[in-house]
Design an enzyme around this catalytic site. Sequence first.
Site, PDB file in Angstrom:
ATOM      1  N   ASP A 222       4.366   4.323  -2.143  1.00  0.00           N
ATOM      2  CA  ASP A 222       3.106   5.055  -2.125  1.00  0.00           C
ATOM      3  C   ASP A 222       2.307   4.662  -3.370  1.00  0.00           C
ATOM      4  OD1 ASP A 222       1.222   7.112  -1.381  1.00  0.00           O
ATOM      5  OD2 ASP A 222       2.103   8.323  -2.990  1.00  0.00           O
TER       6      ASP A 222
ATOM      7  N   ASP B 209      -0.940   6.570  -4.976  1.00  0.00           N
ATOM      8  CA  ASP B 209      -1.376   7.664  -5.842  1.00  0.00           C
ATOM      9  C   ASP B 209      -0.225   8.636  -6.077  1.00  0.00           C
ATOM     10  OD1 ASP B 209      -3.643   6.280  -5.244  1.00  0.00           O
ATOM     11  OD2 ASP B 209      -4.672   7.911  -4.204  1.00  0.00           O
TER      12      ASP B 209
END
Length: 375
Positions: free
Chosen positions: A8, A10
Amino acid sequence: MTPIVFIDRDGTLIEEPPDFQIDAYEKLRLVNGVIPALLKLRDAGYHFVIVTNQDGLGSPAYPQASFDGPNALMLQIFSSQGIVFRDVLIDRSWPTDNAPTRKPGIGLMVAYLQDRDIDWARSAMVGDRPTDLQFAENLNIRGFQLRTPQFGGDWDWDGIAHTLADAPRRAVVQRHTKETTIRVEIDLDGAPQARITTGLPFFDHMLEQIAKHAGISLQISAVGDLHIDEHHTIEDTGLALGQAVRQALGDKRGIGRYGFDPPQLPWQVSGAAAHGGFTLPMDETQASAVLDFSGRPYCVFEGTFVRERVGDMPTELVPHFFRSLCDASGMNLHLSVHGDNDHHKVEACFKALARALRQALQRHGHVLPSTKGAL
């Protein structure tokens, strides 16, 4: 096959701001420990793919230009440190769209799911939200949730890198034929111990020498047609053990690869020691073993026996066991022995092999010991 860490963006690679949008350069901050962790994983053979949900990217609420600048800077920072991402997969939908491409959906993963060169057993997903763990579950890979104030989690980057890159080297092999049923469980990094039952006590004793002197944990259970002959049991045990070693080694990154003695001084060289192998004395007997986990199986055995058998093990099957072990493990082995007592000679062979294995199996970082790029 190549393992991949799907990551991922953020909250995982870069800190997530209160408004959950990194749309300005001043909002860009790397997550603590991410660079050394990714370097360790890179050196362990992992590739990296970013998989990120960017709510409404390209809409007036989140203009593409606001995203592109900080994202390009982030990728440049990682690249400057030797970290390159194989792909960046972005879902631009809103949560209310329920798009199959939005994590935890795996719609963005179609091309990867069709790639047969990916090592899914070693691949993993790293994120900061429960949806990232669900994404991992949907892919049937391991998931790690980074510890954050917003969403909890149990992991930091150092722990993730250690878990994936320094994973224990273990294997379980079960071999079934009309002649034998054999189960081998091996842990190359476990405490030295052995539980061996083959129906041939002397052979059991020799296999125990491998575990003890190679410094590995080894369990072998073999049931064979001993009412006919010892041949099938000894041969198939060698094949199953070799297969287990090969599986436990994985892609062989970081191993010593070779098993041999340190260089000897001229006045220390005599007899079998002149071959430069791991030389082991046992009273009047001397055995020497050199090996290479090259992936090219080859066995050279030099030695003779006077007795037909030692205990319940036919001496003609001693070199045959080592050849079977080499064939299944992909090992190149040169083993020589000379002496007067056949019991000593057989035991010295197994001990010399084990000591050479100890050296070859040791890990020294994560670099592949070959200029070919594969072993």
